[in-house]
Design a protein around this motif. Structure first.
Motif, mmCIF file in Angstrom:
data_model
loop_
_atom_site.group_PDB
_atom_site.id
_atom_site.type_symbol
_atom_site.label_atom_id
_atom_site.label_comp_id
_atom_site.label_asym_id
_atom_site.label_seq_id
_atom_site.Cartn_x
_atom_site.Cartn_y
_atom_site.Cartn_z
ATOM 1 N N ARG A 1 48.703 66.954 18.720
ATOM 2 C CA ARG A 1 49.952 66.229 18.911
ATOM 3 C C ARG A 1 51.062 67.013 19.601
ATOM 4 N N ILE A 2 51.183 68.308 19.356
ATOM 5 C CA ILE A 2 52.293 69.040 19.996
ATOM 6 C C ILE A 2 52.041 69.132 21.499
ATOM 7 N N ARG B 1 42.063 85.704 21.065
ATOM 8 C CA ARG B 1 43.322 85.529 20.340
ATOM 9 C C ARG B 1 44.006 86.870 20.019
ATOM 10 N N ALA C 1 48.349 84.164 24.969
ATOM 11 C CA ALA C 1 49.698 84.556 24.538
ATOM 12 C C ALA C 1 50.257 85.720 25.336
ATOM 13 N N ASN D 1 41.670 74.850 23.149
ATOM 14 C CA ASN D 1 42.911 75.268 22.490
ATOM 15 C C ASN D 1 43.887 75.917 23.461
ATOM 16 N N ASP E 1 34.230 81.087 16.850
ATOM 17 C CA ASP E 1 35.556 81.200 17.457
ATOM 18 C C ASP E 1 36.412 79.997 17.082
ATOM 19 N N THR F 1 38.831 89.184 25.442
ATOM 20 C CA THR F 1 38.058 87.937 25.324
ATOM 21 C C THR F 1 36.631 88.248 24.855
ATOM 22 N N ASN G 1 44.623 65.226 12.678
ATOM 23 C CA ASN G 1 45.464 65.012 13.855
ATOM 24 C C ASN G 1 46.450 63.868 13.630
ATOM 25 N N TYR G 2 47.719 64.120 13.948
ATOM 26 C CA TYR G 2 48.793 63.124 13.794
ATOM 27 C C TYR G 2 49.052 62.746 12.329
ATOM 28 N N LYS H 1 50.547 67.195 11.440
ATOM 29 C CA LYS H 1 51.937 67.240 11.861
ATOM 30 C C LYS H 1 52.733 68.060 10.855
ATOM 31 N N PHE I 1 40.445 82.019 17.868
ATOM 32 C CA PHE I 1 39.955 81.566 19.168
ATOM 33 C C PHE I 1 39.570 82.782 20.019
ATOM 34 N N ILE I 2 38.717 82.563 21.017
ATOM 35 C CA ILE I 2 38.288 83.660 21.895
ATOM 36 C C ILE I 2 39.525 84.345 22.501
ATOM 37 N N LEU J 1 48.580 87.390 17.495
ATOM 38 C CA LEU J 1 48.378 86.697 18.768
ATOM 39 C C LEU J 1 48.066 87.677 19.889
ATOM 40 N N ASN K 1 40.672 66.463 20.715
ATOM 41 C CA ASN K 1 41.586 67.521 20.263
ATOM 42 C C ASN K 1 41.992 68.478 21.376
ATOM 43 N N ASP L 1 37.613 76.085 11.889
ATOM 44 C CA ASP L 1 36.808 75.250 10.989
ATOM 45 C C ASP L 1 35.345 75.704 10.881
ATOM 46 N N GLY M 1 46.226 74.054 18.619
ATOM 47 C CA GLY M 1 46.731 75.407 18.425
ATOM 48 C C GLY M 1 48.241 75.469 18.534
ATOM 49 N N SER M 2 48.685 76.351 19.397
ATOM 50 C CA SER M 2 50.096 76.731 19.465
ATOM 51 C C SER M 2 50.996 75.637 20.032
ATOM 52 N N SER M 3 52.309 75.784 19.822
ATOM 53 C CA SER M 3 53.276 74.826 20.362
ATOM 54 C C SER M 3 53.725 75.224 21.758
ATOM 55 N N ALA N 1 38.661 70.793 12.733
ATOM 56 C CA ALA N 1 39.842 71.238 13.496
ATOM 57 C C ALA N 1 40.767 70.101 13.927
ATOM 58 N N SER N 2 40.243 68.874 13.992
ATOM 59 C CA SER N 2 41.130 67.772 14.373
ATOM 60 C C SER N 2 41.161 66.694 13.298
ATOM 61 N N ASP O 1 45.249 78.805 23.410
ATOM 62 C CA ASP O 1 44.947 80.188 23.783
ATOM 63 C C ASP O 1 43.990 80.234 24.972
ATOM 64 N N TYR O 2 43.124 79.222 25.116
ATOM 65 C CA TYR O 2 42.271 79.154 26.300
ATOM 66 C C TYR O 2 43.084 78.705 27.513
ATOM 67 N N ARG P 1 44.312 82.038 13.334
ATOM 68 C CA ARG P 1 43.493 81.561 14.469
ATOM 69 C C ARG P 1 42.516 82.636 14.918
ATOM 70 N N ILE Q 1 48.506 72.928 10.430
ATOM 71 C CA ILE Q 1 48.349 72.723 11.882
ATOM 72 C C ILE Q 1 46.918 73.022 12.339
ATOM 73 N N SER R 1 54.181 76.406 16.360
ATOM 74 C CA SER R 1 53.316 75.447 15.670
ATOM 75 C C SER R 1 53.256 75.655 14.155
#
Lengths: 421, 162
Positions: B88-89, A387, B22, B15, A275, A391, A191-192, A223, A384-385, A363, B59, A278, B63-65, A187-188, B17-18, A382, A218, A123
């Motif tokens: 989008r991905i 990541r 990874a 997302n 988490d 967790t 988008n696109y 995009k 996220f929980i 990651l 959304n 944004d 996140g990842s692709s 976060a969105s 990751d949820y 990132r 991303i 990504s």
């Protein structure tokens, strides 16, 4: 009347002009895979009965997420990459010790040129917009189609322009600029869409800084992130890119869906709190939160300029007993530059550990996975929980300057008001 | 093409990751991946995912692709995903592996966990059998519908090469 993304996509699809929303089929200039997503592409390539890739010189293969292999499973993925590279005579395969993080390699080794259309099975492929290419992340199956045909469909995106003027204050960085954008858009919010960064501040930014802001496009759903090529771009590419390329820029009167204006003079160090990327706050709002680990590195902030900034703060200081500092240069070249400039010595003397180029802990892969209840401040992209590990751990995202100052104090610290011990 | 299934409902910004952390991306068997789908967000997911339809907020799949995200959902038994919007991905990946995805703004408020839905992919019409309400998703463009009906992009490539 056309912006840079529309111009690049019309050129790649041999059309006179394209409009947002239109579906086009573009020729791909360059395609990248890493081991985590690439092994599926290779499997599918064989499964559909393909015999030969469309162009062995335009496929770049970089194992980077887990190098060198920390497990048998990872080693198997690398083996799949190696065998495919050999079978298809892939010209650019960056094995352990030759490369580093793919997104750094793609730009550093001159595989991407301004005006190119580039896809990667990751990504953060949007990073290469920093030198004026249209680059975007795709999945493993689509990459199989690209490997076979060298073409892919795209919907021409609407573009949001982000105009930046003014000067960054000392220890305020392009990372803080992007976190500001994430706070505004959400976060969105893109988008696109494409995100075009422009204005005097962006022109003053180095390629390293430009890569940081495009890399994170991303994270607001975009995009692609993109910056017009200029003198700085050409200077960076000299000696890296041999082929000629056109200089494509947005027309003065190009159309944008929306326009954001940011004054760098007003920017302060920012942090993405758990988490969500944004969930952005001023560092001063969360100052004092104790840290178990600090990580400086990744495709977002593992470049030489990031390491210089961290070293400037770390020099003569010690990492707090309360925390551990992990530093990972983004590539062999960055590592070597840092070594020659004495930065590695500064890091080691401060009590940091310096590891080999890889995505590593970003990651939750290896070289610094975090335990339950632990808190990490990281220069990555990132939070996220789970990541970066458990967790039940927490991740804060910030700049290399904030990371270095925080490592010394063992708690989240504003680098602009930091004073060494 | 009509799809029916029970609803599993989630909120915004689910997302990748949820969906699949990874650490599992080194697994090469999709059935093994599926065992870990959504485990950090919803540990009971795999007990209810067979033949289910995910209904989510905006959304979905950010996140990842990693294509392992839609793959793990598909092999966990998910028949389709209806969200207010997709990253989008993820959206492209789902279509490419033949997992139907529909964008619908107003379904989310009309469903609860366990409701029985019927989706018509061509028209985008969605019926909730539990409360007899309807929602209208954006119909899929022809070439995307065709890809899903073929079972994904690999089948198209096979035919092309075949």
């Amino acid at each position: 009347m056309a912006n840079i993304i529309e111009k690049i996509l019309s050129r790649a699809s041999s059309k006179k002009e394209v409009t947002p929303g239109e579906i086009i089929e573009a020729n791909i200039d360059c395609a990248m895979i890493n081991e985590m997503t690439g092994h599926l592409t290779i499997k599918y390539f064989h499964e559909v009965g393909a015999k030969k890739v469309w162009d062995r010189e335009k496929i770049i293969m970089v194992p980077d997420h887990l190098i060198p292999a920390p497990s048998v499973e990872a080693a198997e993925l690398h083996k799949i990459m190696r065998e495919f590279a050999k079978e298809q005579k892939i010209k650019h395969f960056y094995d352990v010790g030759r490369g580093g993080i793919a997104h750094q390699i793609m730009v550093e080794k001159g595989h991407v040129k301004p005006g190119d259309v580039v896809v990667g099975a990751d990504s953060h492929t949007c990073t290469y917009g920093a030198i004026g290419a249209f680059s975007t992340g795709i999945g493993s199956t689509e990459m199989t189609a690209v490997f076979i045909t060298g073409r892919l469909w795209f919907k021409v995106p609407k573009v949001i322009e982000i105009k930046v003027e003014g000067n960054f204050r000392k220890f305020v960085t392009p990372k803080d600029l992007f976190l500001k954008v994430a706070k505004i858009l959400g976060a969105s919010g893109a988008n696109y869409r494409g995100l075009e960064f422009k204005g005097p501040t962006v022109r003053d930014m180095s390629i390293d800084g430009r890569m940081t802001v495009c890399n994170m496009a991303i994270e607001v759903g975009a995009k692609a992130g993109i910056i017009e090529p200029d003198e700085k771009t050409l200077e960076y590419l000299r000696g890296r890119v041999r082929e000629s390329f056109p200089i494509i820029k947005s027309d003065e009167d190009s159309e944008y869906e929306k326009s954001l204006e940011i004054n760098a003079n007003d920017l302060i160090p920012l942090v993405s709190c758990p988490d969500a990327v944004d969930n952005v706050k001023p560092v001063s709002d969360v100052e004092g939160i104790e840290l178990d680990q600090v990580f400086i590195g990744s495709c977002t902030n593992g470049r030489i300029e990031d390491l210089r900034l961290a070293a400037e703060i770390l020099k003569g200081n010690k990492v707090s007993d309360r925390t551990r500092l992990i530093i990972i240069p983004a590539s062999q070249e960055v590592f070597l530059d840092a070594l020659r400039e004495g930065l590695i010595e500064t890091f080691l003397l401060s009590g940091a550990i310096v590891a080999n180029p890889t995505c590593g802990p970003c990651l939750g892969g290896h070289l610094g996975v975090i335990a339950s209840g632990e808190v990490c401040l990281s220069t990555t992209n990132r939070n996220f929980i789970g990541r970066m590990g458990s967790t039940k751990s927490k991740v804060y995202l910030a700049s290399p300057a904030t990371a270095a100052a925080s490592a010394i104090k063992g708690r989240i610290t504003d680098p602009t008001s930091f004073k060494g011990d | 093409m009509r799809i029916s299934g029970k609803v599993i409902k989630y909120g915004d910004d689910i997302n990748t990751d949820y969906i699949i952390p990874a650490k599992y991306l080194v697994l090469t068997d999709p059935k093994e991946l599926a065992k870990h789908a959504m485990e950090s967000l919803d540990p009971s997911f795999t007990e209810k995912s067979k033949d289910a339809i995910i209904v989510a907020g905006k959304n979905f799949g950010c996140g990842s692709s990693r294509e392992q995200a839609p793959i793990s959902l598909k092999y966990a038994g998910i028949k389709a995903i209806v969200a207010k919007s997709f990253a989008r991905i993820f959206y492209r990946n789902a279509i490419n592996i033949g997992l139907p995805v529909l964008e619908c703004e107003d379904l989310w408020d009309k469903v609860k966990d366990g409701d029985q839905l019927i989706l018509d992919l061509k028209s985008g019409k969605i019926e909730n059998l539990n409360n007899n309400t309807y929602a209208q998703a954006q119909p899929l463009p022809g070439f995307i519908l065709e890809l899903i009906e073929m079972g994904g992009l690999l089948n198209k490539l096979k035919r092309m090469i075949g």
